[in-house]
Design an enzyme around this catalytic site. Structure first.
Site, PDB file in Angstrom:
ATOM      1  N   ASN A 184      11.837  58.872   8.625  1.00 59.86           N
ATOM      2  CA  ASN A 184      11.050  58.826   9.855  1.00 59.86           C
ATOM      3  C   ASN A 184      11.030  57.377  10.321  1.00 59.86           C
ATOM      4  O   ASN A 184      10.720  56.475   9.534  1.00 59.86           O
ATOM      5  CB  ASN A 184       9.628  59.335   9.589  1.00 59.86           C
TER       6      ASN A 184
ATOM      7  N   SER B 132       4.722  69.786  10.444  1.00 53.44           N
ATOM      8  CA  SER B 132       5.396  68.487  10.462  1.00 53.44           C
ATOM      9  C   SER B 132       4.661  67.468   9.598  1.00 53.44           C
ATOM     10  O   SER B 132       5.270  66.721   8.831  1.00 53.44           O
ATOM     11  CB  SER B 132       5.489  67.967  11.897  1.00 53.44           C
TER      12      SER B 132
ATOM     13  N   THR C 199      11.007  63.413  13.269  1.00 50.96           N
ATOM     14  CA  THR C 199      10.015  62.858  14.194  1.00 50.96           C
ATOM     15  C   THR C 199       8.761  63.715  14.063  1.00 50.96           C
ATOM     16  O   THR C 199       8.825  64.943  14.009  1.00 50.96           O
ATOM     17  CB  THR C 199      10.536  62.755  15.645  1.00 50.96           C
ATOM     18  N   GLU C 200       7.614  63.045  13.966  1.00 53.91           N
ATOM     19  CA  GLU C 200       6.400  63.749  13.543  1.00 53.91           C
ATOM     20  C   GLU C 200       5.893  64.744  14.576  1.00 53.91           C
ATOM     21  O   GLU C 200       5.061  65.595  14.275  1.00 53.91           O
ATOM     22  CB  GLU C 200       5.294  62.765  13.146  1.00 53.91           C
ATOM     23  N   ASN C 201       6.413  64.658  15.810  1.00 50.77           N
ATOM     24  CA  ASN C 201       6.047  65.670  16.794  1.00 50.77           C
ATOM     25  C   ASN C 201       6.871  66.939  16.649  1.00 50.77           C
ATOM     26  O   ASN C 201       6.909  67.750  17.574  1.00 50.77           O
ATOM     27  CB  ASN C 201       6.131  65.113  18.229  1.00 50.77           C
TER      28      ASN C 201
END
Lengths: 232, 229, 229, 232
Positions: free
Chosen positions: D41, D106, D64-66
């Site tokens: 990330n 996530s 990607t954390e979204n």
């Protein structure tokens, strides 16, 4: 013929022109009382028969805890697919609008209170809605809970489907369960061969009977005759 | 990183004695029969098995149990019509049993995979399965504190894998697989089909490759025959 | 049961003053602009808004804030290049703020939807955001006790809905939508497309219909234009 | 030209034939050190530049954390899709083998320790790996943490990418962070314009320098010269 009782039990409906219901008929009564459009889980065994009485126009969507909404009838012949079963491991089918999900999501759905109705079998139900349906408590018995405890506390309404008396004639609606509990105060209604009974914080109340007047059943169950609301 | 193996024996190599092994499947659907058979050949013993059931007949987990490799079973429903292998071992004190409500079993593995140290579940409050557990009232409701169940290995059966290790499942054979894949240090997956990179819809991947360590393709027919029993 | 509405105004009818409203979206992706505009017209005030951000420019949540309808914002990242509406209200003491780490925000809503009474998260241990939280050491690691965030309403933007209310999303516009849909008493969804029953792959449904109460189709173009800013 | 230092710092590599690195060059060094096949990330801002230095043969998969694994380069022209952005809300692309998931899944992926590497910016890092990167602590500042605290404690290794000194020349590697913390003991390495520095329970240790010998940097940073392992 339906005879609304008017004396001691103002709201109870007594069906005195016939004997007690078969379990298949009990399933029909549960189906009758299932709210239109409800999301429902029918557990395993007897309660799964409720599905046979639900017509498509009722819009009831069936959940099975092994990861599906929109479960259809039992699979027959070529429909049998080893990857598609209900919680009782019986091959079933898929209806349009179905969705699959994994076990953690499936039980989150139940535990989170999203199901409208869950129908379970029982050994005993207390007048206050305690449920005993997972373990006889016998010394030699191997404990096996499955999803029973999760189902008991998850749905907005928990219906129990059972015979009202044991084979030896003991009431299965009791003041306090003698079998190990599955859940506390979780049952809202009991559907049985002899009667539909509301249970909960205010005690048990007969709503509908078959083959015997409410007063007689209340006597056999040890419920106070005056209003069926209090256990003696 | 995901490695694809040509044989089941390579895929299950290195499982140590004393390991905790999460085994997918609900009844026969999603049961990783080939990996369990491989584990029996591989020889690891003193295992703790976490699975919904405790074996049927004399295949799969029942065969592993019969071979004397299992020290403890953590499951929701050991007792079945044909669970006689487990039943006999349990009654004779040769295997330990921890019974966990099915939803707590799934959520405890989910917690292990999600880095959650513990959680409060309303399931089993007031029942014998609450014995020894910490109870807490939150916002007017009673809950029990439940801790994660983490596996050293997970054995999972999926439908399709791409070369990166992304997985999809079929119908209710999905069940515990995606949860167990997140909860084990090493996740070993048997699949019916291997498909080219880019052929799985990114919107429909159920287990992203990050959770998958080893993949082996098995004969779809054998799985199907077993499942149809 | 899911009801499909013809207009946004019908879909957001009845939201009470003082409600907690979960609002999906991450930046502009997945932001339910039409429903927020409907909420502004609808008039509910004294709202608690739970969302990742606190509005951009003067549209969406920023417009709701500017209209004076919001008592409190619970979010992970209020401060953005164009969050001047929130910034000014906050600095002048006209809106409360609870900052929650993004993963805890998502997990607290997941807990609300999953019937979990609380959970132990390792996030924020030893930081100012741990102030006032219960800390517990489990298996050698420190965790903070986090409680569920439940919404009275969730406003979610999805891609497609079938007549039952099953939803799929598009790419990273999925973000908070599926979690918020589980965490609210009433979930209201705007979709770009309505599709016939049976046209969504049951293996790929992201939000099953059980979590969806109201659906309204909106003009896909307007959403797209907003998102491309 | 690379000059392995042999005197006081046996393992440090000193690049003395050039000046400090640009942030783009720092990104290149991080990419160089990224394990093949890693799940990584890159946060937001500067660290996202690491992606530009990762060739496909390295097999690094970006999270990607979204809600995505398999994130590709920034979108240009017709590739721009408002539904596909990174955590910094910048339009990006999708690579073959990508997967989308919701926010709870996530962050479960991150919190559960499944990511190999996370790269973050920082205001300060302590010699023991404490991270301060979310809040200056200024009275007028609006607090905004985003995913920083979740990222800090989630990945197997947390790399920090930053300039080694503030604009006024103060070291950003410190004995104790004066800014509010993002995470405790979570950083494993700092990649900066002047040096790569290992931090952790045993203190800070210079691994590689650019434009100045290790001893000189250690002096400026207040690290003990003998072995760079202890903060004075």
């Amino acid at each position: 013929m339906t005879t609304p009782a008017t004396t001691e039990t103002p709201s109870v409906i007594e069906h005195l022109d016939r004997g007690p219901l078969s379990m298949n008929e009990v399933a029909g009564v549960i189906a009758r009382d299932m709210p239109a459009g409800a999301y429902a889980n029918l557990g395993i065994g007897h309660p799964t028969k409720v599905a046979d009485h639900l017509t498509a126009d009722r819009g009831v969507v069936l959940h099975t805890e092994n990861g599906m909404l929109g479960m259809g009838p039992k699979a027959v012949g070529d429909q049998v697919d080893p990857d598609l079963t209900n919680a009782g491991k019986v091959p079933v089918t898929e209806l349009p609008g179905a969705a699959y999900f994994h076990h953690a999501d499936s039980f989150a759905m139940m535990r989170g209170g999203h199901l409208d109705v869950c129908v379970l079998g029982a050994y005993q139900v207390s007048v206050h809605g305690d449920l005993a349906n997972w373990h006889t408590g016998g010394a030699g018995d191997i404990p096996a809970v499955g999803g029973a405890m999760d189902l008991a506390i998850g749905a907005k309404q928990v219906f129990v489907m059972m015979t009202l008396f044991t084979k030896t004639g003991e009431p299965k609606i009791v003041a306090e369960c003698s079998y190990p509990l599955t859940g506390v105060g979780c049952v809202s209604r009991v559907y049985s061969d002899h009667a539909v009974i509301e249970v909960g914080p205010d005690g048990a109340r007969l709503l509908e009977t078959w083959g015997a007047p409410a007063a007689e059943l209340a006597e056999r169950l040890g419920l106070a005759r005056s209003d069926q609301q209090t256990h003696r | 990183m995901t490695t694809t193996y040509d044989s089941v024996d390579e895929a299950v190599a290195g499982i140590e004695d004393g390991s905790t092994v999460l085994v997918g499947g609900f009844g026969l659907a999603g049961m990783p029969f080939d990996l369990i058979d491989g584990l029996i050949r591989q020889g690891a013993s003193d295992l703790t098995i976490v699975s919904n059931n405790a074996g049927n007949g004399e295949v799969g987990l029942a065969a592993l149990l019969k071979a004397g490799r299992v020290r403890k079973v953590i499951c929701s429903f050991p007792r079945q019509a044909d669970s006689y292998v487990f039943d006999e071992l349990y009654r004779s004190g040769k295997v330990e049993l921890e019974v966990v409500p099915q939803g707590n079993l799934a959520e405890r593995m989910r917690a292990a995979g999600a880095g959650i140290g513990g959680f409060y579940s309303p399931t089993a409050v007031g029942t014998p399965l609450a014995d020894g557990k910490e109870q807490r009232r939150i916002d007017g409701r009673d809950y029990l504190l439940e801790f994660p169940i983490k596996g050293d290995y997970a054995l999972v059966s999926a439908y399709r894998a791409d070369p990166m290790g992304n997985l999809v499942y079929r119908k209710t054979a999905r069940n515990f697989g995606p949860v167990m894949a997140t909860a084990a240090t090493t996740t070993i997956v048997q699949v019916s089909e291997r498909v080219p990179l880019g052929s799985l819809d990114p919107e429909a991947v159920v287990t992203p490759s990050i959770f998958v360590d080893r993949v082996v393709q098995v004969d779809a027919r054998s799985y199907s025959v077993q499942g149809a029993r």
